[in-house]
Write an enzyme that holds these catalytic residues in place. Sequence first.
Site, mmCIF file in Angstrom:
data_model
loop_
_atom_site.group_PDB
_atom_site.id
_atom_site.type_symbol
_atom_site.label_atom_id
_atom_site.label_comp_id
_atom_site.label_asym_id
_atom_site.label_seq_id
_atom_site.Cartn_x
_atom_site.Cartn_y
_atom_site.Cartn_z
ATOM 1 C CD1 TRP A 1 -4.496 4.269 8.085
ATOM 2 C CD2 TRP A 1 -4.965 6.336 7.356
ATOM 3 N NE1 TRP A 1 -3.766 4.472 6.941
ATOM 4 C CE2 TRP A 1 -4.033 5.738 6.465
ATOM 5 C CE3 TRP A 1 -5.390 7.628 7.085
ATOM 6 C CZ2 TRP A 1 -3.537 6.408 5.341
ATOM 7 C CZ3 TRP A 1 -4.895 8.284 5.960
ATOM 8 C CH2 TRP A 1 -3.986 7.688 5.110
ATOM 9 C CD GLU B 1 -1.748 -2.530 0.186
ATOM 10 O OE1 GLU B 1 -1.274 -3.552 -0.376
ATOM 11 O OE2 GLU B 1 -1.196 -1.975 1.144
ATOM 12 C CG ASP C 1 3.464 3.415 5.350
ATOM 13 O OD1 ASP C 1 2.592 4.216 5.734
ATOM 14 O OD2 ASP C 1 3.447 2.215 5.661
ATOM 15 N N GLY D 1 0.718 7.265 7.265
ATOM 16 C CA GLY D 1 -0.173 6.395 6.497
ATOM 17 C C GLY D 1 0.244 6.294 5.037
ATOM 18 C CE1 TYR E 1 2.376 0.119 0.923
ATOM 19 C CE2 TYR E 1 4.285 1.367 1.613
ATOM 20 C CZ TYR E 1 3.163 0.626 1.918
ATOM 21 O OH TYR E 1 2.866 0.400 3.234
#
Length: 470
Positions: free
Chosen positions: A48, A421, A183, A181, A377
């Site tokens: 992706w 990110e 995760d 995606g 994350y």
Amino acid sequence: MNAVVSPATTDPAAWADLAAAAVAVLRGNDAGEVTLPSPAQYPHQWSWDAAFIAIGLARFDPARARRELLSLFAGQWSDGRLPHIVYHPGTDPDSYFPGPGFWRGGKHPTAPRGAVTSGIVQPPVHARAVLAVWAADPGDAGRDFLRLTYPVLRAWHGYLLDRRNVGGRGAVAIVHPWESGLDNSPLWDGPLAAARVREGFRPGAFLRRDTVHVEASHRPDDEDYAAYVALAEAYRDSGYDDGALIRLPFVVEDPLFNYLLLDAELALAEIAEAADAADAAEAARAHRDQARRLHGALLDALWDRETGRVGARDVRTGIVHTTPTVAGLTPLFDPWLPADLREATVAMATGPSFAGGVRYPLPSTGVYDPAFDCRRYWRGPTWINTNWLVWCAARRSGLTGLAAQIRDSSLALVKDHSFREYYDPQTGRGLGAERFSWSAALTLDMLADVRADVAADPSACAAKRAPCAT
Ligand code: 2M8
């Protein structure tokens, strides 16, 4: 909480600088025919990511955008699956775990011969990417590209709709958190607990590479990581037997994955028409019918009509987990969503758990959820790709205020905290990998929208230093 208005949306000089910086990131991460998400942290091609990257490349180099997607599609398995990683031959195989040897795809009869790939998948955003790349250059090369990619996409969606319909209700299932995606989302905590895969955690059984370049407290913890490895081994050791998926420990119908597939079928209908194939009208109708069937299947499988909340269904236990995450905002992609559910979703998106509760929306987990963590994350930070997705869904369904808020705060984030990110949604602090490709690529797409706004209404711009989108 006040939304941030960035000079990137009010000052043409600022947006030109930002666009140049974004292009530099993509050029810097270009490994030839593929763009690495981040050369240190993610040194291969991800599925992706490649779609998001192509959407950005299309803004300044459509031919390169086409090659990005064709490189990814070269990794397609003959059963139709698009693998989540196509390993880059020029990268040291030991620099990322799990590396090219892990998946044993080469031994599988349906794996591609010309590429080394993983055996799991990622969310189906590729049809939208193909459409965006075509729209940037709709001439002969663009049309050839559509004709070349339409069968790839049809086989890809066919694989999902057929082989991944594990629950039998028409919704597709993922068999690994990496397939979502998102995760490390707390949405998987329930299914992972039920799967009991964390119990096999053995410290030192494998060497994590993901904490070499990024602080460990911003990544999944060791027990979750061990669960990911165990789940990947289970699917691999089954020989990627999609006839027996229900025997795997983790089988979940994810709202984000499914609503993106619904949207991808609508995109595929447009692709069939634009490619102008012999049976275009019939093919387009079939894709729209399929999208409509998904709409019904998802209403049935994933929604709690009483609370107006969508969730992730654990196919093995039947439990629908409704932890508030950004995945729960993706039903806005459904053009047939009943009014009450749409209102509930908009209220969640704009309310204190999401856009209304942080300075830099959208947090990946609702801020009042006990699992919310600003820095770890997918458990709280703001990501540019999920912002871009919700921005697209909001624009398409006429939610202009929400769309403008998401676009402007995303541009503020990348301008003030660079192309990271992910970001702390309260302070904007950049986290995870640096010079991250999809953050740069999707910035270019959002900047193009700023330009279009200004072209439509020049009085809303720089000379007056007024926000372009309020
Ligand atoms: C992250 O996932 C990989 C595993 O696939 C990892 O953590 O090593 C996720 O953010 C995923 O969505 C993304 O595609 C990938 C590469 O950017 O990184």
